[in-house]
Enzyme design. Structure first.
Site, mmCIF file in Angstrom:
data_model
loop_
_atom_site.group_PDB
_atom_site.id
_atom_site.type_symbol
_atom_site.label_atom_id
_atom_site.label_comp_id
_atom_site.label_asym_id
_atom_site.label_seq_id
_atom_site.Cartn_x
_atom_site.Cartn_y
_atom_site.Cartn_z
ATOM 1 N N GLY A 23 0.766 -1.247 0.000
ATOM 2 C CA GLY A 23 0.000 0.000 0.000
ATOM 3 C C GLY A 23 0.787 1.283 0.000
ATOM 4 N N GLU A 42 4.317 3.758 6.205
ATOM 5 C CA GLU A 42 3.101 2.942 6.045
ATOM 6 C C GLU A 42 2.032 3.742 5.311
ATOM 7 O OE1 GLU A 42 1.457 0.430 5.812
ATOM 8 O OE2 GLU A 42 1.674 -0.992 7.443
ATOM 9 N N ASP A 78 -4.469 1.301 11.191
ATOM 10 C CA ASP A 78 -5.866 1.077 11.557
ATOM 11 C C ASP A 78 -5.895 0.613 13.023
ATOM 12 O OD1 ASP A 78 -8.633 0.330 9.840
ATOM 13 O OD2 ASP A 78 -8.294 -0.974 11.553
ATOM 14 N N LYS A 128 -6.371 5.972 11.538
ATOM 15 C CA LYS A 128 -7.756 5.964 12.031
ATOM 16 C C LYS A 128 -7.697 5.935 13.559
ATOM 17 C CE LYS A 128 -9.558 3.249 8.148
ATOM 18 N NZ LYS A 128 -10.041 1.919 7.741
ATOM 19 N N ILE A 174 -11.213 3.016 2.901
ATOM 20 C CA ILE A 174 -10.822 3.900 1.805
ATOM 21 C C ILE A 174 -9.935 3.164 0.779
ATOM 22 C CG2 ILE A 174 -11.035 6.062 3.115
ATOM 23 C CD1 ILE A 174 -7.688 5.244 2.758
HETATM 24 P P1 5GP Z 1 -3.820 -2.623 11.166
HETATM 25 O O1 5GP Z 1 -2.912 -3.755 11.532
HETATM 26 O O2 5GP Z 1 -3.304 -1.278 11.600
HETATM 27 O O3 5GP Z 1 -5.228 -2.858 11.663
HETATM 28 O O4 5GP Z 1 -3.987 -2.663 9.595
HETATM 29 C C1 5GP Z 1 -3.112 -2.065 8.746
HETATM 30 C C2 5GP Z 1 -3.305 -2.543 7.336
HETATM 31 O O5 5GP Z 1 -4.682 -2.810 7.038
HETATM 32 C C3 5GP Z 1 -2.876 -1.466 6.352
HETATM 33 O O6 5GP Z 1 -1.516 -1.550 6.058
HETATM 34 C C4 5GP Z 1 -3.778 -1.746 5.174
HETATM 35 O O7 5GP Z 1 -3.175 -2.723 4.353
HETATM 36 C C5 5GP Z 1 -5.045 -2.330 5.779
HETATM 37 N N1 5GP Z 1 -6.101 -1.305 5.937
HETATM 38 C C6 5GP Z 1 -6.598 -0.803 7.087
HETATM 39 N N2 5GP Z 1 -7.570 0.093 6.860
HETATM 40 C C7 5GP Z 1 -7.707 0.167 5.509
HETATM 41 C C8 5GP Z 1 -8.568 0.939 4.637
HETATM 42 O O8 5GP Z 1 -9.416 1.743 5.031
HETATM 43 N N3 5GP Z 1 -8.384 0.736 3.295
HETATM 44 C C9 5GP Z 1 -7.472 -0.138 2.795
HETATM 45 N N4 5GP Z 1 -7.395 -0.236 1.476
HETATM 46 N N5 5GP Z 1 -6.653 -0.867 3.587
HETATM 47 C C10 5GP Z 1 -6.766 -0.716 4.931
#
Ligand code: 5GP
Length: 178
Positions: free
Chosen positions: A48, A102, A106, A134, A156
């Protein structure tokens, strides 16, 4: 309202490219100032972050390296089932200042695991640089030093971020139409 379709879902325009690039420049200016006299290693987390990393690097004027890493998950035989490892790390991080790049934080669990792995390499320091955050979803204390934009809990796409592999190749960022 400008909308796009990615696979079976509709997304509406959320953050135009102009605004993204303004924030990327703001963060790069901070990094240039904070890291003056240092030679950081940027570690961009694939997939990403590839667009963000490219735009960020164009604004960084320090002597630096960039390398691309990926978090791979696979089913293992340990108690928790999932095994996650960082692949592609081919730079010696010992005593180096590291900036992890990054696309989006999230829950923060991916980043927390990444930091755990990187710390084993004994870097001089590690800072997090994320395009998006977020805050409403964050579950761990990450101490994020560089964040371009904080967004609500919605899904998104665009500017490198995907929905089921598609939608990475838009200039603007779009949010899911519910
Ligand atoms: P975390 O471990 O912080 O929950 O997730 C991080 C990863 O989830 C990000 O690197 C991304 O790949 C994916 N991700 C989280 N939220 C979104 C979003 O709103 N859109 C997209 N396309 N990927 C997300």
């Amino acid at each position: 309202m400008q909308t796009i379709n990615v696979k079976d879902k509709s997304f509406s325009l959320f953050i135009p490219e102009k605004e993204i690039l303004k924030e990327v420049k703001r963060i790069a200016t901070q990094i240039n100032r904070d890291y003056a006299g240092k030679e950081p290693v940027f570690l961009a987390v694939l997939n990403g972050s590839f667009v963000f990393a490219a735009d960020l690097m164009k604004e960084v004027n320090l002597p630096c390296e960039i390398s691309f890493v990926k978090m791979a998950s696979y089913q293992g035989v340990n108690t928790t089932g999932q095994i996650r490892e960082v692949i592609g790390l081919n730079v010696d991080l010992t005593d180096r200042p590291v900036i992890v790049v990054e696309d989006i934080v999230d829950t923060g669990l991916t980043m927390a695991h990444m930091l755990e792995v990187l710390k084993k390499q004994n870097p001089a320091s590690i800072d997090i640089c994320t395009l998006l955050l977020k805050p409403g979803k964050l579950q761990v204390d990450l101490n994020i030093r560089y964040c371009c934009l904080e967004i609500p809990n919605d899904f998104i796409v665009g500017y490198g971020l995907d929905y089921d592999g598609y939608g990475r190749n838009t200039r603007d960022i779009y949010t899911l139409v519910k």
